[in-house]
Design a protein around this motif. Structure first.
Motif, mmCIF file in Angstrom:
data_model
loop_
_atom_site.group_PDB
_atom_site.id
_atom_site.type_symbol
_atom_site.label_atom_id
_atom_site.label_comp_id
_atom_site.label_asym_id
_atom_site.label_seq_id
_atom_site.Cartn_x
_atom_site.Cartn_y
_atom_site.Cartn_z
ATOM 1 N N ILE A 3 8.233 -0.428 -3.232
ATOM 2 C CA ILE A 3 8.514 -0.900 -4.588
ATOM 3 C C ILE A 3 9.954 -0.565 -4.922
ATOM 4 N N LEU A 4 10.648 -1.502 -5.525
ATOM 5 C CA LEU A 4 12.026 -1.303 -5.950
ATOM 6 C C LEU A 4 12.082 -1.287 -7.476
ATOM 7 N N ILE A 5 12.753 -0.257 -8.027
ATOM 8 C CA ILE A 5 12.822 -0.110 -9.482
ATOM 9 C C ILE A 5 14.264 0.174 -9.892
ATOM 10 N N PRO A 6 14.833 -0.613 -10.803
ATOM 11 C CA PRO A 6 16.166 -0.269 -11.323
ATOM 12 C C PRO A 6 16.013 0.922 -12.287
ATOM 13 N N VAL A 7 16.809 1.972 -12.074
ATOM 14 C CA VAL A 7 16.669 3.186 -12.885
ATOM 15 C C VAL A 7 18.012 3.634 -13.456
ATOM 16 N N ASP A 8 17.935 4.565 -14.400
ATOM 17 C CA ASP A 8 19.136 5.010 -15.105
ATOM 18 C C ASP A 8 19.829 6.215 -14.468
ATOM 19 N N VAL A 29 10.773 3.084 -3.550
ATOM 20 C CA VAL A 29 9.582 3.918 -3.441
ATOM 21 C C VAL A 29 8.714 3.415 -2.298
ATOM 22 N N THR A 30 8.378 4.322 -1.387
ATOM 23 C CA THR A 30 7.483 3.999 -0.284
ATOM 24 C C THR A 30 6.120 4.625 -0.566
ATOM 25 N N LEU A 31 5.087 3.784 -0.533
ATOM 26 C CA LEU A 31 3.722 4.257 -0.768
ATOM 27 C C LEU A 31 2.966 4.321 0.545
ATOM 28 N N ASP A 32 2.123 5.339 0.665
ATOM 29 C CA ASP A 32 1.269 5.482 1.839
ATOM 30 C C ASP A 32 -0.105 5.926 1.362
ATOM 31 N N GLU A 33 -1.103 5.099 1.606
ATOM 32 C CA GLU A 33 -2.476 5.374 1.200
ATOM 33 C C GLU A 33 -2.590 5.695 -0.292
ATOM 34 N N GLY A 34 -1.900 4.918 -1.108
ATOM 35 C CA GLY A 34 -2.000 5.059 -2.546
ATOM 36 C C GLY A 34 -1.234 6.220 -3.148
ATOM 37 N N LYS A 35 -0.358 6.830 -2.378
ATOM 38 C CA LYS A 35 0.442 7.947 -2.884
ATOM 39 C C LYS A 35 1.907 7.707 -2.561
#
Length: 100
Positions: A3-8, A29-35
């Motif tokens: 997931i890519l999120i623009p942040v401050d 953000v890299t997710l693995d097994e819902g975390k």
């Protein structure tokens, strides 16, 4: 899943989502097994060479067409601000779809 999120900012626990035009960094953000497995920060979106599954933006006015043209899902975080809130909403499918 990524997931890519623009942040401050690049502070993992203090940063909040911002508009694409005003963001100071991109949280990848890299997710693995819902975390959350890993959070990396990039100055420019072009510096990210990995596949991006979804981009989460602050509202429906954001310019997400370049992402959508690449096959990246565009989602809106209507009330979520932090990375953890956004990821939780993503996992529970509480983020809004970007309507075309």
């Amino acid at each position: 899943m990524t997931i890519l999120i623009p942040v401050d900012s690049k502070d993992r626990h203090q940063c909040i989502i911002s508009s694409i035009e005003e963001n100071k960094a991109w949280a990848f953000v890299t997710l693995d097994e819902g975390k959350i497995a890993k959070v990396e920060f990039f100055d420019r979106r072009e510096d990210i060479t990995c596949w991006i599954d979804a981009v989460v933006v602050i509202n429906e006015l954001e310019y997400v067409w370049p992402f959508m043209d690449e096959g990246i899902i565009a989602l809106i975080a209507p009330t979520q601000k932090s990375i953890d809130e956004i990821v939780e909403a993503f996992l529970f499918k509480d983020l809004h779809d970007f309507t075309v």
